[in-house]
Scaffold this motif. Structure first.
Motif, PDB file in Angstrom:
ATOM      1  N   PHE A   1     -26.813  22.966   4.506  1.00  0.00           N
ATOM      2  CA  PHE A   1     -26.436  22.769   3.098  1.00  0.00           C
ATOM      3  C   PHE A   1     -25.372  23.798   2.701  1.00  0.00           C
ATOM      4  O   PHE A   1     -24.391  23.481   2.024  1.00  0.00           O
ATOM      5  CB  PHE A   1     -27.684  22.906   2.216  1.00  0.00           C
ATOM      6  N   TYR A   2     -25.550  25.036   3.154  1.00  0.00           N
ATOM      7  CA  TYR A   2     -24.600  26.119   2.854  1.00  0.00           C
ATOM      8  C   TYR A   2     -23.224  25.786   3.425  1.00  0.00           C
ATOM      9  O   TYR A   2     -22.201  25.915   2.736  1.00  0.00           O
ATOM     10  CB  TYR A   2     -25.128  27.431   3.445  1.00  0.00           C
ATOM     11  N   ARG A   3     -23.183  25.324   4.686  1.00  0.00           N
ATOM     12  CA  ARG A   3     -21.900  24.953   5.314  1.00  0.00           C
ATOM     13  C   ARG A   3     -21.240  23.802   4.573  1.00  0.00           C
ATOM     14  O   ARG A   3     -20.022  23.786   4.360  1.00  0.00           O
ATOM     15  CB  ARG A   3     -22.113  24.567   6.787  1.00  0.00           C
ATOM     16  N   PHE A   4     -22.065  22.804   4.162  1.00  0.00           N
ATOM     17  CA  PHE A   4     -21.525  21.654   3.423  1.00  0.00           C
ATOM     18  C   PHE A   4     -20.877  22.106   2.107  1.00  0.00           C
ATOM     19  O   PHE A   4     -19.779  21.663   1.761  1.00  0.00           O
ATOM     20  CB  PHE A   4     -22.651  20.647   3.149  1.00  0.00           C
ATOM     21  N   CYS A   5     -21.552  23.010   1.387  1.00  0.00           N
ATOM     22  CA  CYS A   5     -21.018  23.510   0.110  1.00  0.00           C
ATOM     23  C   CYS A   5     -19.743  24.325   0.323  1.00  0.00           C
ATOM     24  O   CYS A   5     -18.821  24.267  -0.497  1.00  0.00           O
ATOM     25  CB  CYS A   5     -22.062  24.356  -0.621  1.00  0.00           C
ATOM     26  N   GLN A   6     -19.684  25.079   1.442  1.00  0.00           N
ATOM     27  CA  GLN A   6     -18.462  25.838   1.748  1.00  0.00           C
ATOM     28  C   GLN A   6     -17.281  24.898   1.959  1.00  0.00           C
ATOM     29  O   GLN A   6     -16.160  25.180   1.539  1.00  0.00           O
ATOM     30  CB  GLN A   6     -18.669  26.685   3.012  1.00  0.00           C
TER      31      GLN A   6
ATOM     32  N   GLU B   1     -34.494   9.889 -13.054  1.00  0.00           N
ATOM     33  CA  GLU B   1     -33.186  10.486 -13.379  1.00  0.00           C
ATOM     34  C   GLU B   1     -32.369  10.715 -12.114  1.00  0.00           C
ATOM     35  O   GLU B   1     -31.165  10.441 -12.081  1.00  0.00           O
ATOM     36  CB  GLU B   1     -33.387  11.812 -14.123  1.00  0.00           C
ATOM     37  N   TYR B   2     -33.039  11.201 -11.075  1.00  0.00           N
ATOM     38  CA  TYR B   2     -32.341  11.459  -9.807  1.00  0.00           C
ATOM     39  C   TYR B   2     -31.779  10.153  -9.227  1.00  0.00           C
ATOM     40  O   TYR B   2     -30.618  10.095  -8.803  1.00  0.00           O
ATOM     41  CB  TYR B   2     -33.296  12.121  -8.807  1.00  0.00           C
ATOM     42  N   LYS B   3     -32.614   9.105  -9.214  1.00  0.00           N
ATOM     43  CA  LYS B   3     -32.176   7.822  -8.631  1.00  0.00           C
ATOM     44  C   LYS B   3     -30.999   7.243  -9.410  1.00  0.00           C
ATOM     45  O   LYS B   3     -30.073   6.667  -8.828  1.00  0.00           O
ATOM     46  CB  LYS B   3     -33.339   6.824  -8.600  1.00  0.00           C
ATOM     47  N   HIS B   4     -31.028   7.402 -10.739  1.00  0.00           N
ATOM     48  CA  HIS B   4     -29.919   6.909 -11.563  1.00  0.00           C
ATOM     49  C   HIS B   4     -28.628   7.633 -11.188  1.00  0.00           C
ATOM     50  O   HIS B   4     -27.579   7.006 -11.007  1.00  0.00           O
ATOM     51  CB  HIS B   4     -30.232   7.121 -13.046  1.00  0.00           C
ATOM     52  N   MET B   5     -28.715   8.967 -11.052  1.00  0.00           N
ATOM     53  CA  MET B   5     -27.505   9.742 -10.710  1.00  0.00           C
ATOM     54  C   MET B   5     -27.015   9.395  -9.313  1.00  0.00           C
ATOM     55  O   MET B   5     -25.805   9.285  -9.083  1.00  0.00           O
ATOM     56  CB  MET B   5     -27.803  11.246 -10.823  1.00  0.00           C
ATOM     57  N   LEU B   6     -27.951   9.198  -8.376  1.00  0.00           N
ATOM     58  CA  LEU B   6     -27.554   8.885  -6.996  1.00  0.00           C
ATOM     59  C   LEU B   6     -26.861   7.525  -6.925  1.00  0.00           C
ATOM     60  O   LEU B   6     -25.878   7.359  -6.194  1.00  0.00           O
ATOM     61  CB  LEU B   6     -28.790   8.896  -6.087  1.00  0.00           C
ATOM     62  N   CYS B   7     -27.353   6.562  -7.716  1.00  0.00           N
ATOM     63  CA  CYS B   7     -26.739   5.221  -7.728  1.00  0.00           C
ATOM     64  C   CYS B   7     -25.303   5.265  -8.264  1.00  0.00           C
ATOM     65  O   CYS B   7     -24.453   4.479  -7.854  1.00  0.00           O
ATOM     66  CB  CYS B   7     -27.566   4.258  -8.590  1.00  0.00           C
ATOM     67  N   GLN B   8     -25.048   6.167  -9.199  1.00  0.00           N
ATOM     68  CA  GLN B   8     -23.724   6.234  -9.832  1.00  0.00           C
ATOM     69  C   GLN B   8     -22.748   7.115  -9.046  1.00  0.00           C
ATOM     70  O   GLN B   8     -21.543   7.084  -9.298  1.00  0.00           O
ATOM     71  CB  GLN B   8     -23.863   6.838 -11.243  1.00  0.00           C
ATOM     72  N   ALA B   9     -23.273   7.924  -8.112  1.00  0.00           N
ATOM     73  CA  ALA B   9     -22.435   8.938  -7.452  1.00  0.00           C
ATOM     74  C   ALA B   9     -21.565   8.342  -6.351  1.00  0.00           C
ATOM     75  O   ALA B   9     -21.925   7.365  -5.696  1.00  0.00           O
ATOM     76  CB  ALA B   9     -23.326  10.032  -6.871  1.00  0.00           C
ATOM     77  N   THR B  10     -20.394   8.953  -6.171  1.00  0.00           N
ATOM     78  CA  THR B  10     -19.528   8.618  -5.034  1.00  0.00           C
ATOM     79  C   THR B  10     -19.459   9.846  -4.128  1.00  0.00           C
ATOM     80  O   THR B  10     -19.894  10.928  -4.501  1.00  0.00           O
ATOM     81  CB  THR B  10     -18.110   8.268  -5.512  1.00  0.00           C
ATOM     82  N   GLU B  11     -18.891   9.668  -2.918  1.00  0.00           N
ATOM     83  CA  GLU B  11     -18.741  10.822  -2.018  1.00  0.00           C
ATOM     84  C   GLU B  11     -17.790  11.843  -2.634  1.00  0.00           C
ATOM     85  O   GLU B  11     -16.844  11.455  -3.304  1.00  0.00           O
ATOM     86  CB  GLU B  11     -18.189  10.354  -0.670  1.00  0.00           C
TER      87      GLU B  11
ATOM     88  N   PHE C   1     -24.180  15.352  -1.513  1.00  0.00           N
ATOM     89  CA  PHE C   1     -24.707  16.582  -2.113  1.00  0.00           C
ATOM     90  C   PHE C   1     -26.084  16.309  -2.737  1.00  0.00           C
ATOM     91  O   PHE C   1     -27.035  17.082  -2.548  1.00  0.00           O
ATOM     92  CB  PHE C   1     -23.735  17.091  -3.179  1.00  0.00           C
ATOM     93  N   LEU C   2     -26.214  15.195  -3.457  1.00  0.00           N
ATOM     94  CA  LEU C   2     -27.493  14.855  -4.089  1.00  0.00           C
ATOM     95  C   LEU C   2     -28.568  14.577  -3.039  1.00  0.00           C
ATOM     96  O   LEU C   2     -29.738  14.922  -3.235  1.00  0.00           O
ATOM     97  CB  LEU C   2     -27.323  13.640  -5.009  1.00  0.00           C
ATOM     98  N   GLU C   3     -28.177  13.946  -1.929  1.00  0.00           N
ATOM     99  CA  GLU C   3     -29.149  13.680  -0.871  1.00  0.00           C
ATOM    100  C   GLU C   3     -29.655  14.978  -0.245  1.00  0.00           C
ATOM    101  O   GLU C   3     -30.831  15.108   0.086  1.00  0.00           O
ATOM    102  CB  GLU C   3     -28.534  12.768   0.199  1.00  0.00           C
ATOM    103  N   TYR C   4     -28.747  15.946  -0.085  1.00  0.00           N
ATOM    104  CA  TYR C   4     -29.154  17.249   0.460  1.00  0.00           C
ATOM    105  C   TYR C   4     -30.270  17.876  -0.367  1.00  0.00           C
ATOM    106  O   TYR C   4     -31.158  18.541   0.163  1.00  0.00           O
ATOM    107  CB  TYR C   4     -27.959  18.215   0.491  1.00  0.00           C
TER     108      TYR C   4
END
Length: 351
Positions: free
Chosen positions: A193-198, A81-91, A96-99
């Protein structure tokens, strides 16, 4: 811009948010857990899971089943499921998914280095690694003698490289140093990760700040309890705490000087969100603390689904599914070892 995500979010994120909410609907319910707790053997568990989303992953497994097989197949579903979502995701969703996987990478690095230190077979260790935390050069971790080599030979080309800057020393790797390395890496990872989300802003920033702050606070409590009675100094302990969260900075100052579990409890009860966690335990007891923290985390993760147009649902879903796999492992172990009276001790109901 907070409140205006609805205007543009669905252009890139709408499909994947729908996917992850669909996956969330497939999580096991309280009635599923009650049925699983009644099972007499692992084949009964497999039969019950055949009616859930895990069915296709377990259907071809021959008897007799082992707990490790059930956990492995359930984890495989999460990875797919994770790999499917990562393949479909854009920046920026793909980043975020890689984090989300970096925590597993840190655990895998520590597992391999600790196993090598105790002269375990590398192939056996690789089988125990979490599939979400694998990277190309992971097998070569076994050759490193100290942290400088570990970084130079292997980790410089992985996403963990920036986190290692704080814990590169020439000291030989031993159990104590490895545990300090794990916590230093986790601290750097959570802060990054916290800084990225901010930077992402909006509802993602608001919800992820709460979830990551809870994670940072839980780690601070665990570090404190695990370091009581060891040679770790107060200053060393304080350096392992993340520089954000509800406990930062005054709670960290108090935790750093705690010398027993009741002092930790005294610090945590000053913070209303954590009073309910410690209220479940009697004085001097810490065995149920992990379960109490998991239950609080699950509540917060479920609340993430109450808002739309944000990325925190992906983090929440992955964490909930990992909790479900921990539940299945505990139930399977209790059934396999004929300890059904203890089956409810560690099961955290999600819905």
């Amino acid at each position: 811009m907070y409140g205006f995500e609805a205007l543009t979010f669905n252009v890139d994120g709408g499909y994947l948010e729908a996917i992850v909410r669909g996956h969330r609907a497939g999580l096991l319910t309280a009635s599923d857990y009650n049925n699983l707790c009644q099972c007499e053997n692992l084949d009964d568990i497999k039969m019950h899971l055949s009616a859930t989303e895990y069915g296709s992953y377990l259907q071809n497994e021959p008897s007799p089943l082992h707990t490790t097989t059930i956990v492995e197949k359930c984890t495989l579903k999460l990875v797919d499921e994770y790999k499917h979502m990562l393949c479909q995701a854009t920046e920026p969703l793909s980043t975020f998914l890689e984090y989300i996987t970096y925590g597993h990478m840190i655990d895998n690095v520590v597992l391999i280095v600790t196993g090598t230190l105790h002269e375990r077979d590398v192939h056996e260790l690789l089988e125990k690694c979490h599939p979400l935390g694998m990277f190309d050069s992971i097998a070569t971790l076994a050759v490193a003698q100290n942290m400088r080599e570990l970084y130079r030979l292997v980790l410089v080309d992985t996403p963990l490289a920036p986190y290692f800057s704080e814990c590169i020393t020439s000291e030989d790797l031993d159990d104590m140093n490895i545990e300090i390395m794990r916590n230093t890496l986790y601290k750097a990872y959570l802060e990054d990760f916290y800084r990225f989300c901010q930077k992402l802003g909006g509802a993602t920033s608001e919800i992820m700040s709460d979830l990551l702050s809870f994670e940072a606070d839980r780690r601070a409590v665990n570090i404190t309890i695990n370091s009581i009675g060891t040679e770790l100094t107060r200053d060393d302990r304080r350096k392992l705490y993340s520089n954000f969260g509800l406990l930062y900075p005054y709670g960290h100052e108090e935790l750093a000087v705690c010398e027993d579990i009741d002092q930790v409890r005294g610090v945590m009860e000053k913070y209303p969100p954590y009073q309910s966690i410690f209220a479940k335990m009697s004085y001097g007891e810490s065995q149920m603390l992990d379960k109490a923290f998991y239950e609080e985390e699950v509540k917060r993760l479920c609340l993430a689904f109450e808002q739309q147009f944000h990325y925190a649902v992906f983090f929440a879903y992955m964490r909930l599914r990992e909790q479900e796999i921990r539940n299945l492992m505990w139930i399977s172990e209790c059934v396999a070892q004929n300890q059904k009276s203890r089956v409810h001790d560690s099961v955290v109901f999600i819905f």
